[in-house]
Design an enzyme around this catalytic site. Structure first.
Site, PDB file in Angstrom:
ATOM      1  N   TYR A 180      11.775  -1.709  -2.711  1.00  0.00           N
ATOM      2  CA  TYR A 180      12.018  -0.159  -3.412  1.00  0.00           C
ATOM      3  C   TYR A 180      13.076   0.812  -3.612  1.00  0.00           C
ATOM      4  O   TYR A 180      14.880  -0.150  -3.089  1.00  0.00           O
ATOM      5  CB  TYR A 180      11.716   0.147  -1.546  1.00  0.00           C
TER       6      TYR A 180
ATOM      7  N   ARG B 234      11.747   5.744   3.906  1.00  0.00           N
ATOM      8  CA  ARG B 234      11.690   6.693   3.933  1.00  0.00           C
ATOM      9  C   ARG B 234      12.371   7.550   4.820  1.00  0.00           C
ATOM     10  O   ARG B 234      13.726   8.615   5.082  1.00  0.00           O
ATOM     11  CB  ARG B 234      10.517   7.640   3.748  1.00  0.00           C
TER      12      ARG B 234
ATOM     13  N   ARG C 268       0.560  -1.365   0.191  1.00  0.00           N
ATOM     14  CA  ARG C 268      -0.085   0.105   0.030  1.00  0.00           C
ATOM     15  C   ARG C 268       0.788   1.103  -0.189  1.00  0.00           C
ATOM     16  O   ARG C 268       1.052   1.972   1.387  1.00  0.00           O
ATOM     17  CB  ARG C 268      -1.119  -0.024   1.319  1.00  0.00           C
TER      18      ARG C 268
ATOM     19  N   ASP D 205       2.102   5.418   0.171  1.00  0.00           N
ATOM     20  CA  ASP D 205       1.431   6.337  -0.113  1.00  0.00           C
ATOM     21  C   ASP D 205       1.241   7.336  -0.550  1.00  0.00           C
ATOM     22  O   ASP D 205       1.908   7.165  -2.105  1.00  0.00           O
ATOM     23  CB  ASP D 205       2.528   7.089   1.070  1.00  0.00           C
TER      24      ASP D 205
END
Length: 257
Positions: free
Chosen positions: A111, A202, A50, A52
């Site tokens: 990622y 992040r 999911r 952001d």
């Protein structure tokens, strides 16, 4: 009902994230509405991750149950037609077993984060990278990244809004590479694990940027990790440089396509 896996690429800028939200555009909503143009009986679809608001994907994976059989190539082509003009593309479709699940069958998420260092504003990459104006030391960032590899309590590096049952995760890979860029340097962070905490990547990148800038040392990364305290984390970087790049499964459902 036959089940299909979908490999999805999207620009996250116009969306409030992957997950459907009330009165806000989402990638899930865009894909589900395209599916219902083909099959009005389609229910909610499930995704591997999911993402952001503002986060992109080059290899998101979802699955959908349809009421009839489709040729995978025709299915992806029809969905791409109905997705226009949203910045979402179906890169591939594949028929999968009814027990196959985009999220729960996954063994790894990968990622990629793109960090651009240059003084001139980004033009072609605006909204696709996090830009800083100061130079960065990639060796120092890699030294800091190495302190995070392995199985740890990552409380420091997860959002206070994270809903995961445990902060303990195993980080398999976090590498920093440089890519030549017009009048600057791009740093790419390749991050791999079975699963991630909310804002974990992040938080990693924002902290490592401080190491690259010389404000932190690699030892400071170790101290932050061991603190198990969100307040010990470095700045959380903005979302626009983050991409869900790939999802790994025991067998690649898209290999034949």
């Amino acid at each position: 009902m036959p089940r299909y896996a979908l490999k999805i690429e999207y620009h996250g800028g116009p969306f409030a994230g992957w997950q459907r939200q009330r009165e806000q555009p989402s990638v899930q909503q865009a894909v589900e509405e395209a599916l219902r143009r083909l099959d009005p009986a389609v229910g909610s679809i499930a995704a591997a991750g999911r993402t952001d608001a503002g986060v992109h994907a080059t290899g998101q994976v979802a699955h959908a149950d349809l009421s009839r059989d489709w040729d995978p190539f025709r299915l992806s082509a029809a969905l791409n037609h109905h997705l226009k003009p949203a910045p979402v593309a179906i890169l591939g479709a594949a028929a999968v077993d009814g027990n196959w699940h985009a999220r729960f069958s996954a063994l790894e998420r990968r990622y990629v984060f793109r960090l651009l260092s240059r003084r001139a504003p980004a033009t072609h990459d605006a909204g696709l990278v996090w830009q800083v104006r100061h130079p960065l030391d990639p060796d120092a960032m890699q030294a800091g990244a190495d302190r995070l590899i392995g199985r740890h309590d990552f409380t420091t590096f997860r959002s206070t809004m994270c809903q995961a049952g445990s902060p303990v995760k195993t980080l398999d890979r976090l590498t920093v590479t440089t890519v030549p860029h017009a009048v600057g340097t791009e740093y790419r962070f390749d991050v791999r694990a079975r699963s991630f905490l909310h804002n974990q990547v992040r938080s990693f990148v924002g902290t490592l940027e401080r190491v690259g800038a010389g404000a932190w040392s690699p030892d400071d990364v170790t101290a932050a990790l061991q603190a198990r305290d969100r307040a010990a984390c470095g700045p959380v970087c903005p979302p626009q440089g983050l991409y869900l790049a790939d999802v790994g499964y025991p067998e690649d459902p898209f290999a034949r396509s």
